[in-house]
Enzyme design. Structure first.
Site, PDB file in Angstrom:
ATOM      1  N   PRO A   1      -0.081   6.100  -1.393  1.00 12.17           N
ATOM      2  CA  PRO A   1       1.158   6.775  -0.990  1.00 12.17           C
ATOM      3  C   PRO A   1       1.148   7.149   0.482  1.00 12.17           C
ATOM      4  O   PRO A   1       0.121   7.552   1.031  1.00 12.17           O
ATOM      5  CB  PRO A   1       1.171   8.029  -1.868  1.00 12.17           C
ATOM      6  CG  PRO A   1       0.316   7.696  -3.038  1.00 12.17           C
ATOM      7  CD  PRO A   1      -0.740   6.774  -2.516  1.00 12.17           C
ATOM      8  N   GLU A   2       2.290   6.980   1.117  1.00 12.21           N
ATOM      9  CA  GLU A   2       2.452   7.387   2.502  1.00 12.21           C
ATOM     10  C   GLU A   2       3.275   8.668   2.528  1.00 12.21           C
ATOM     11  O   GLU A   2       3.588   9.243   1.483  1.00 12.21           O
ATOM     12  CB  GLU A   2       3.094   6.264   3.309  1.00 12.21           C
ATOM     13  CG  GLU A   2       2.239   4.992   3.327  1.00 12.21           C
ATOM     14  CD  GLU A   2       2.835   3.863   4.158  1.00 12.21           C
ATOM     15  OE1 GLU A   2       3.526   4.159   5.160  1.00 12.21           O
ATOM     16  OE2 GLU A   2       2.607   2.686   3.813  1.00 12.21           O
TER      17      GLU A   2
ATOM     18  N   ARG B   1      -5.594  -6.478   5.980  1.00  6.72           N
ATOM     19  CA  ARG B   1      -4.363  -6.236   5.230  1.00  6.72           C
ATOM     20  C   ARG B   1      -3.305  -7.191   5.742  1.00  6.72           C
ATOM     21  O   ARG B   1      -3.619  -8.308   6.121  1.00  6.72           O
ATOM     22  CB  ARG B   1      -3.938  -4.768   5.369  1.00  6.72           C
ATOM     23  CG  ARG B   1      -4.889  -3.803   4.676  1.00  6.72           C
ATOM     24  CD  ARG B   1      -4.379  -2.380   4.717  1.00  6.72           C
ATOM     25  NE  ARG B   1      -4.571  -1.779   6.043  1.00  6.72           N
ATOM     26  CZ  ARG B   1      -4.241  -0.519   6.340  1.00  6.72           C
ATOM     27  NH1 ARG B   1      -3.700   0.243   5.409  1.00  6.72           N
ATOM     28  NH2 ARG B   1      -4.454  -0.041   7.553  1.00  6.72           N
TER      29      ARG B   1
ATOM     30  N   LYS C   1      -0.190  12.455   4.834  1.00  3.15           N
ATOM     31  CA  LYS C   1      -0.362  11.994   3.454  1.00  3.15           C
ATOM     32  C   LYS C   1      -1.079  13.025   2.591  1.00  3.15           C
ATOM     33  O   LYS C   1      -1.357  12.757   1.427  1.00  3.15           O
ATOM     34  CB  LYS C   1      -1.165  10.692   3.443  1.00  3.15           C
ATOM     35  CG  LYS C   1      -0.595   9.591   4.326  1.00  3.15           C
ATOM     36  CD  LYS C   1      -1.536   8.409   4.373  1.00  3.15           C
ATOM     37  CE  LYS C   1      -1.080   7.369   5.387  1.00  3.15           C
ATOM     38  NZ  LYS C   1      -2.003   6.212   5.447  1.00  3.15           N
TER      39      LYS C   1
END
Length: 304
Positions: free
Chosen positions: A2-3, A287, A61
């Protein structure tokens, strides 16, 4: 993981259910969930029993629940005086952590790790974490960036949604580094709360390539980029966050819908909504980095 928008959705949901409520019991069902609490699970539970949650706050976060004595919450103080917290329960959700509000009669979740029971007999707060990468920690608070934050995250910079966020100062800090602009956005000591998804989306909105060198970033472009970061996060908040993983839900178990509005992230080969050129995916820090070759041209001297 989650950001900022996803964590803010959870924070705002928790406030309604836990602020001002006193704890009667805390159960740690898996010690790994409190592994960062140096004094162990038993100390964690004993220290929290009889305390109360004063508020639920966030930086980047990270999310935390301010602690006070049960008598110190507004709900228990007839004079209504505010109380300055000195400790908090710091929560990091990792890749699969969930903070859920459930009636006491609800069956235990398969991956329930910590249960908070309140003395009013109302809904419980449950920390559920399938992959156990997240965790909870009882910590002291210290002042950083104009506000009280948990000691372990005192080095984290203010995020674009905070009143204390100084955009001009953040731009100068980013420009002082010698790195690529996306790496800088992901550096939580420069700007907190930005992860892979929202970095790509903000760069697309600002028309900047992810390999743009921070040393060659114009002040105006830096300001435009950080403004775009704030815009994309506010849009995501309005949609309840982005849910690529079914494990990300709000406190009521509902998913967010911003993923349906993403301009570049995860859209390899799709036409750009602004210029029609196919979206490109590049490998970045093990990524992905998504961009539009038409709207975000590769700089003359990229910083890989």
């Amino acid at each position: 993981m989650p950001e900022l928008p996803e964590v803010e959705v959870i924070r705002s949901g928790l406030v309604e259910y836990v602020r001002g409520r006193a704890l009667s019991k805390v159960e740690v069902l898996h010690p790994r969930a409190v592994r960062k609490h140096d004094r162990g699970a038993e100390h964690f539970t004993s220290e929290l029993s009889g305390r109360a949650f004063l508020d639920v706050r966030r930086r980047g976060k990270y999310l935390w629940l301010d602690l006070g004595d049960a008598r110190s919450t507004d709900a228990f103080r007839p004079d209504g005086e505010s109380t300055r917290p000195e400790q908090a329960v710091l929560a990091h959700l990792g890749m699969s952590g969930q903070l859920l509000v459930q009636p006491p009669s609800a069956p235990d979740e398969k991956h329930l790790r910590v249960r908070f029971v309140f003395d009013d007999g109302g809904p419980e707060l449950r920390f559920v974490d399938q992959r156990t990468f997240g965790g909870l920690n009882l910590t002291d608070l210290l002042r950083s960036g104009g506000t009280l934050v948990p000691e372990p995250i005192g080095h984290i910079a203010a995020d674009p949604m905070e009143p204390a966020f100084d955009r001009d100062a953040a731009v100068e800090l980013i420009r002082s580094r010698r790195t690529g602009i996306k790496r800088a956005l992901l550096d939580q000591s420069l700007v907190s709360g930005v992860g892979n998804i929202y970095a790509d989306e903000a760069l697309w909105r600002a028309g900047l390539h992810w390999a743009q060198s921070t040393g060659k970033l114009a002040r105006e472009d830096g300001s435009t980029l950080l403004e775009a970061v704030g815009e994309v996060m506010r849009d995501a908040l309005d949609a309840g966050g982005t849910s690529f993983d079914a494990l990300y839900v709000n406190v009521n178990g509902q998913s967010g819908y911003f993923g349906r509005s993403l301009a570049v992230y995860g859209r390899t080969g799709s036409p750009c909504s602004r210029c029609g050129v196919a979206i490109r995916r590049d490998v970045f820090m093990k990524r992905s980095a998504y961009s539009c070759p038409g709207c975000q041209p590769l700089p003359a001297e990229p910083h890989w």
